[in-house]
Write an enzyme that holds these catalytic residues in place. Sequence first.
Site, mmCIF file in Angstrom:
data_model
loop_
_atom_site.group_PDB
_atom_site.id
_atom_site.type_symbol
_atom_site.label_atom_id
_atom_site.label_comp_id
_atom_site.label_asym_id
_atom_site.label_seq_id
_atom_site.Cartn_x
_atom_site.Cartn_y
_atom_site.Cartn_z
ATOM 1 N N LYS A 22 0.847 -1.203 0.000
ATOM 2 C CA LYS A 22 0.000 0.000 0.000
ATOM 3 C C LYS A 22 0.879 1.248 0.000
ATOM 4 C CE LYS A 22 -1.730 1.794 3.921
ATOM 5 N NZ LYS A 22 -1.581 3.254 4.089
ATOM 6 N N ASN A 23 1.899 1.254 0.846
ATOM 7 C CA ASN A 23 2.694 2.469 1.010
ATOM 8 C C ASN A 23 3.619 2.754 -0.176
ATOM 9 O OD1 ASN A 23 1.431 2.823 3.413
ATOM 10 N ND2 ASN A 23 3.237 2.547 4.712
ATOM 11 N N CYS A 126 -5.021 8.157 9.563
ATOM 12 C CA CYS A 126 -5.133 7.481 10.859
ATOM 13 C C CYS A 126 -4.887 8.472 11.988
ATOM 14 C CB CYS A 126 -4.095 6.368 10.964
ATOM 15 S SG CYS A 126 -4.559 4.870 10.109
ATOM 16 N N ARG A 131 0.735 14.744 13.420
ATOM 17 C CA ARG A 131 1.153 14.612 12.027
ATOM 18 C C ARG A 131 1.126 15.942 11.251
ATOM 19 N NH1 ARG A 131 -1.208 8.901 9.859
ATOM 20 N NH2 ARG A 131 0.730 8.836 8.709
ATOM 21 N N VAL A 172 13.321 12.675 9.721
ATOM 22 C CA VAL A 172 13.036 11.773 8.593
ATOM 23 C C VAL A 172 11.525 11.698 8.387
ATOM 24 C CG1 VAL A 172 13.225 9.420 7.713
ATOM 25 C CG2 VAL A 172 15.096 10.397 9.055
ATOM 26 N N ASP A 316 5.021 0.717 11.833
ATOM 27 C CA ASP A 316 3.809 0.070 11.316
ATOM 28 C C ASP A 316 3.688 -1.393 11.759
ATOM 29 O OD1 ASP A 316 2.980 2.378 10.151
ATOM 30 O OD2 ASP A 316 3.428 1.789 8.089
ATOM 31 N N ARG A 408 -8.539 -0.588 4.667
ATOM 32 C CA ARG A 408 -7.675 0.419 4.043
ATOM 33 C C ARG A 408 -6.326 -0.181 3.659
ATOM 34 N NH1 ARG A 408 -6.261 4.926 7.546
ATOM 35 N NH2 ARG A 408 -5.052 5.338 5.668
#
Length: 429
Positions: A22-23, A126, A131, A172, A316, A408
Amino acid sequence: MDRIRIRGGNKLNGTIPISGAKNAALPLMIASLLTDEMLRLKNMPQLADVLLLQRILRNHGTDTSVFGKRAGENNENGETVGLMAADIVDTVAPYNLVSKMRASFWVLGPLLARCGEAKVSLPGGCAIGTRPVDLFLMSMEILGAEIDVDAGYVVAKAKNGLHGGRIVFPKVSVGATHCAMMAATLAKGETVIENAAREPEVGDLASCLVKMGAQIEGIGTSSLHIQGKDRLHGAEHTVLADRIETGTYALAVAMTGGDVTLTGTSTQLLDAFIAKLIEAGVNVEAVDNGIQVSRNGTNLMPLSIETQPYPGFPTDLQAQIMALMTMANGTSTIRETIFENRFMHVQELARLGADISLQGDTALVHGVKKLHGAEVMATDLRASVSLVIAGLVARGETILHRVYHLDRGFESLEAKLSACGADIERISD
Ligand code: UD1
């Protein structure tokens, strides 16, 4: 709203095919905005986020096709997706779309680079921390954009196009690296990105951009050198295997015991994670085109883990390894350093009988002898799958609510697990 019912206790045995990441898929799809030619992406995972991003890109004028058929003429469930942004018809990414998925904010870079303007809603995604987007804005300003934040929107303009620059990220960020790298491919002159994210998905995007005609050196390192081009062209690219899905199923097998081969993936994507799995007492071996994971009744050893940007232990997989550690023979410490609010699974794991205490950014996980089934609620994507892992060994029945979080990021989760012997099913009302 869908729920998932699990009756715990079955070992997992068999084979699980790992999907495209997905990423990686999301930034690759966004890269289609950089050219007026077709970008064909193979090994695409079938996920709610992928469908939502297709919708967002269509809003900008991207034509999407699946297995050669135009979207809408057939089910959008093919593994090859074609994206063609011949004309960008709208440079606005509206709140109602961007608020559903943070990654869609990354259209900022390509839109600015190709059209000289973009108006993008501040993101959602999420709920795992504040963020912010300061690193995105900083990097776009270095590349020559004028930025205003107005009524919840980032309004960015570069009337004469973007130019190269030296971007030194103080922290990062995967997303800010994706966004800056994409923008730099069409900026005039050379861009240097220092302290770039080294996640394999960043490397996958960079490889695809090179196929599209971009010139990027330093792929896989924290220092990227990009020579801007006047235009990029179409390309075909196969999406990298999903290392988070790989790690999640490895942890499921570690939890239940059994022997499963994960195919279409590689140990090389997960060195830090696999080292921890082996330390816990799980057998992990690289095999042809995959990874074999097994555990046979031995006690699980407790671990000390700290999440870090790649090549460190991935945030993750933090929730999922915490689920495993709830059954370890002793106390584990799990420190989350990437997102400040990524412990919402703790209280849900406790409902299944886990014994976890939080001290600031660290969870102390005291291993228990058994977990028991309960009703639990998914709070975010990775947290939700940690509850599935726990449910696979919990005695009795576990019902997981708010399954849309899972959809998702995990393709055919129930089918993949039940094919290996898990008692898991989706209940739709
Ligand atoms: C991506 C992944 C997500 C993963 C995360 C970290 C995708 C679609 N999502 O998210 O699954 O958990 O990387 O590996 O690929 N930050 C700032 N300012 C910014 C941008 C980020 O302070 O402008 C902070 C974030 O709040 C966080 C840290 O940087 O604390 C890392 O976040 P980042 O790497 O940007 O995560 P995402 O790209 O959103």
